[in-house]
Design a protein around this motif. Structure first.
Motif, PDB file in Angstrom:
ATOM      1  N   VAL A 192       0.849  -1.186   0.000  1.00  0.00           N
ATOM      2  CA  VAL A 192       0.000   0.000   0.000  1.00  0.00           C
ATOM      3  C   VAL A 192       0.887   1.239   0.000  1.00  0.00           C
ATOM      4  O   VAL A 192       1.542   1.551   0.995  1.00  0.00           O
ATOM      5  N   ASP A 193       0.897   1.931  -1.119  1.00  0.00           N
ATOM      6  CA  ASP A 193       1.684   3.158  -1.279  1.00  0.00           C
ATOM      7  C   ASP A 193       0.762   4.354  -1.052  1.00  0.00           C
ATOM      8  O   ASP A 193      -0.070   4.684  -1.887  1.00  0.00           O
ATOM      9  N   GLN A 194       0.924   5.015   0.076  1.00  0.00           N
ATOM     10  CA  GLN A 194       0.048   6.122   0.445  1.00  0.00           C
ATOM     11  C   GLN A 194       0.221   7.351  -0.459  1.00  0.00           C
ATOM     12  O   GLN A 194      -0.631   8.234  -0.474  1.00  0.00           O
ATOM     13  N   LEU A 195       1.311   7.397  -1.194  1.00  0.00           N
ATOM     14  CA  LEU A 195       1.587   8.560  -2.043  1.00  0.00           C
ATOM     15  C   LEU A 195       1.293   8.306  -3.520  1.00  0.00           C
ATOM     16  O   LEU A 195       1.521   9.170  -4.359  1.00  0.00           O
ATOM     17  N   THR A 197      -1.412   8.227  -5.126  1.00  0.00           N
ATOM     18  CA  THR A 197      -2.422   9.102  -5.740  1.00  0.00           C
ATOM     19  C   THR A 197      -1.802  10.403  -6.240  1.00  0.00           C
ATOM     20  O   THR A 197      -2.364  11.065  -7.121  1.00  0.00           O
ATOM     21  N   LEU A 198      -0.664  10.773  -5.675  1.00  0.00           N
ATOM     22  CA  LEU A 198       0.029  11.987  -6.109  1.00  0.00           C
ATOM     23  C   LEU A 198       1.129  11.691  -7.128  1.00  0.00           C
ATOM     24  O   LEU A 198       1.517  12.577  -7.897  1.00  0.00           O
ATOM     25  N   ALA A 199       1.623  10.463  -7.101  1.00  0.00           N
ATOM     26  CA  ALA A 199       2.671  10.064  -8.048  1.00  0.00           C
ATOM     27  C   ALA A 199       2.489   8.588  -8.359  1.00  0.00           C
ATOM     28  O   ALA A 199       2.782   7.733  -7.511  1.00  0.00           O
ATOM     29  N   ASN A 200       1.964   8.286  -9.555  1.00  0.00           N
ATOM     30  CA  ASN A 200       1.742   6.879  -9.906  1.00  0.00           C
ATOM     31  C   ASN A 200       3.078   6.195 -10.221  1.00  0.00           C
ATOM     32  O   ASN A 200       4.143   6.818 -10.192  1.00  0.00           O
ATOM     33  N   ALA A 201       3.007   4.913 -10.527  1.00  0.00           N
ATOM     34  CA  ALA A 201       4.229   4.135 -10.733  1.00  0.00           C
ATOM     35  C   ALA A 201       5.092   4.708 -11.857  1.00  0.00           C
ATOM     36  O   ALA A 201       6.323   4.774 -11.739  1.00  0.00           O
ATOM     37  N   ALA A 202       4.447   5.143 -12.941  1.00  0.00           N
ATOM     38  CA  ALA A 202       5.210   5.700 -14.064  1.00  0.00           C
ATOM     39  C   ALA A 202       5.947   6.964 -13.652  1.00  0.00           C
ATOM     40  O   ALA A 202       7.114   7.171 -14.011  1.00  0.00           O
ATOM     41  N   THR A 203       5.275   7.828 -12.892  1.00  0.00           N
ATOM     42  CA  THR A 203       5.902   9.068 -12.432  1.00  0.00           C
ATOM     43  C   THR A 203       7.054   8.769 -11.480  1.00  0.00           C
ATOM     44  O   THR A 203       8.109   9.413 -11.530  1.00  0.00           O
ATOM     45  N   GLN A 204       6.864   7.778 -10.620  1.00  0.00           N
ATOM     46  CA  GLN A 204       7.918   7.409  -9.685  1.00  0.00           C
ATOM     47  C   GLN A 204       9.157   6.897 -10.425  1.00  0.00           C
ATOM     48  O   GLN A 204      10.288   7.228 -10.076  1.00  0.00           O
ATOM     49  N   CYS A 205       8.934   6.103 -11.461  1.00  0.00           N
ATOM     50  CA  CYS A 205      10.062   5.596 -12.246  1.00  0.00           C
ATOM     51  C   CYS A 205      10.748   6.721 -13.009  1.00  0.00           C
ATOM     52  O   CYS A 205      11.980   6.745 -13.135  1.00  0.00           O
ATOM     53  N   VAL A 207       8.415  11.351   4.967  1.00  0.00           N
ATOM     54  CA  VAL A 207       7.577  10.152   4.865  1.00  0.00           C
ATOM     55  C   VAL A 207       8.078   9.205   3.776  1.00  0.00           C
ATOM     56  O   VAL A 207       7.799   8.006   3.814  1.00  0.00           O
ATOM     57  N   ILE A 208       8.824   9.726   2.821  1.00  0.00           N
ATOM     58  CA  ILE A 208       9.463   8.842   1.841  1.00  0.00           C
ATOM     59  C   ILE A 208      10.491   7.964   2.538  1.00  0.00           C
ATOM     60  O   ILE A 208      10.577   6.756   2.304  1.00  0.00           O
ATOM     61  N   GLU A 209      11.273   8.568   3.419  1.00  0.00           N
ATOM     62  CA  GLU A 209      12.334   7.835   4.110  1.00  0.00           C
ATOM     63  C   GLU A 209      11.780   6.925   5.202  1.00  0.00           C
ATOM     64  O   GLU A 209      12.269   5.813   5.413  1.00  0.00           O
ATOM     65  N   GLN A 210      10.763   7.383   5.913  1.00  0.00           N
ATOM     66  CA  GLN A 210      10.316   6.688   7.120  1.00  0.00           C
ATOM     67  C   GLN A 210       9.320   5.562   6.862  1.00  0.00           C
ATOM     68  O   GLN A 210       9.251   4.610   7.632  1.00  0.00           O
ATOM     69  N   ILE A 211       8.525   5.687   5.798  1.00  0.00           N
ATOM     70  CA  ILE A 211       7.496   4.681   5.521  1.00  0.00           C
ATOM     71  C   ILE A 211       7.914   3.877   4.287  1.00  0.00           C
ATOM     72  O   ILE A 211       7.963   4.397   3.171  1.00  0.00           O
ATOM     73  N   ASN A 215       5.921   3.836   0.891  1.00  0.00           N
ATOM     74  CA  ASN A 215       5.714   5.073   0.139  1.00  0.00           C
ATOM     75  C   ASN A 215       6.650   5.146  -1.052  1.00  0.00           C
ATOM     76  O   ASN A 215       7.850   4.869  -0.944  1.00  0.00           O
ATOM     77  N   VAL A 216       6.113   5.520  -2.214  1.00  0.00           N
ATOM     78  CA  VAL A 216       6.821   5.600  -3.502  1.00  0.00           C
ATOM     79  C   VAL A 216       7.741   4.382  -3.691  1.00  0.00           C
ATOM     80  O   VAL A 216       8.915   4.505  -4.029  1.00  0.00           O
ATOM     81  N   ILE A 217       7.191   3.209  -3.480  1.00  0.00           N
ATOM     82  CA  ILE A 217       7.977   1.980  -3.536  1.00  0.00           C
ATOM     83  C   ILE A 217       8.543   1.726  -4.931  1.00  0.00           C
ATOM     84  O   ILE A 217       9.663   1.204  -5.077  1.00  0.00           O
ATOM     85  N   ASP A 218       7.806   2.102  -5.978  1.00  0.00           N
ATOM     86  CA  ASP A 218       8.325   1.908  -7.340  1.00  0.00           C
ATOM     87  C   ASP A 218       9.546   2.794  -7.582  1.00  0.00           C
ATOM     88  O   ASP A 218      10.504   2.382  -8.250  1.00  0.00           O
ATOM     89  N   PHE A 219       9.512   3.994  -7.036  1.00  0.00           N
ATOM     90  CA  PHE A 219      10.668   4.891  -7.104  1.00  0.00           C
ATOM     91  C   PHE A 219      11.863   4.263  -6.406  1.00  0.00           C
ATOM     92  O   PHE A 219      12.988   4.262  -6.925  1.00  0.00           O
ATOM     93  N   LYS A 220      11.634   3.726  -5.224  1.00  0.00           N
ATOM     94  CA  LYS A 220      12.733   3.144  -4.438  1.00  0.00           C
ATOM     95  C   LYS A 220      13.344   1.939  -5.144  1.00  0.00           C
ATOM     96  O   LYS A 220      14.572   1.787  -5.170  1.00  0.00           O
TER      97      LYS A 220
END
Length: 254
Positions: free
Chosen positions: A9-12, A14-22, A126-130, A133-138
């Protein structure tokens, strides 16, 4: 460590989808590569031009977000990515700092007013702590960093040079696993899968030294991790590499 297949569950998202994160991870890689390539040039004019162009690319991409929240999250991902690239390279190449990169990050943040900076810091936190969050980016970010260092290691001509990169790379993979107790193993498995895929896909056979040091990397991880955890990671990475190989064969035979 959880190895269940329950959805993340990526809480963020809705603001950045998988494509945007990549896209964020790929842009951070591109920007870092350009800055690092010119970071130690004796020509201040050239470096200033590089930094200005890099900042413009970052700003334009962030401003493509549909809302101020999306724009600030984009910036938080970029800064996170640049931070991670900088840390990885200072560790792997025994640098004390990369001043040009620090200057770029400072300039990007310096454009924010107090309210925007507060929101930026919240996203950054929240990117660092959770973990989720933005798991596709990570995943994309860490994959790119680990593969870049692996390529640098395999390009070394002596054991001593390769060892100087091997140790930090192994440490980073272990660090990801420790810092993300729930999902870190997925990032490590992804990195190892892509290393195996690179070995299988090279048009020219990797050198014996490259293969030997890759084996050393796997062995070091095996020794440092609990047996069950390492076996789970190796099983997932090997399955991904095998699936890639089978898909490749299927494509070439049709």
């Amino acid at each position: 460590m959880s190895t269940t297949s329950s959805p993340i569950v990526d809480q963020l998202s809705t603001l950045a989808n998988a494509a945007t994160q990549c896209e964020a991870a790929q842009l951070a890689q591109d920007i870092f590569a350009e800055v690092f390539r010119n970071a130690f040039t004796p020509d201040p004019t050239l470096l200033g031009k590089v930094l200005t162009q890099a900042e413009t690319r970052c700003i334009e991409w962030c401003q493509a977000g549909d809302s101020s929240e999306e724009q600030l999250l984009r910036l938080a991902m970029l800064v996170t990515g640049l931070d991670h690239w900088g840390l990885a390279y200072t560790q792997a190449f025994s640098l004390t700092a990369i001043p040009a990169l620090s200057a770029l990050i400072s300039s990007l943040r310096g454009r924010l007013n107090s309210q925007s900076d507060e929101s930026f810091q919240l996203f950054f936190s929240v990117i660092e702590q959770i973990e989720s969050n933005v798991i596709d980016f990570k995943v994309e970010l860490r994959r790119s960093i680990h593969l870049a260092l692996w390529h640098a290691m395999t390009a070394c001509e002596t054991d001593e040079d390769a060892e100087s990169i091997l140790k930090p790379l192994g440490g980073m993979l272990l660090g990801v696993n420790q810092q993300m107790p729930e999902y870190g193993w997925r990032l490590v498995a992804d990195a190892l899968a892509h290393i195996q895929i690179k070995l299988l896909s090279e048009t020219e056979a990797p050198s014996d030294l490259a293969r030997q040091n890759t084996q050393k990397l796997f062995e070091a991880l095996q020794q440092a991790m609990p047996r069950e955890q390492y076996q789970t990671i190796l099983r997932h990475s090997s399955q991904a590499a095998l699936a890639w190989q089978q898909a490749r064969r299927s494509t070439t035979t049709h």
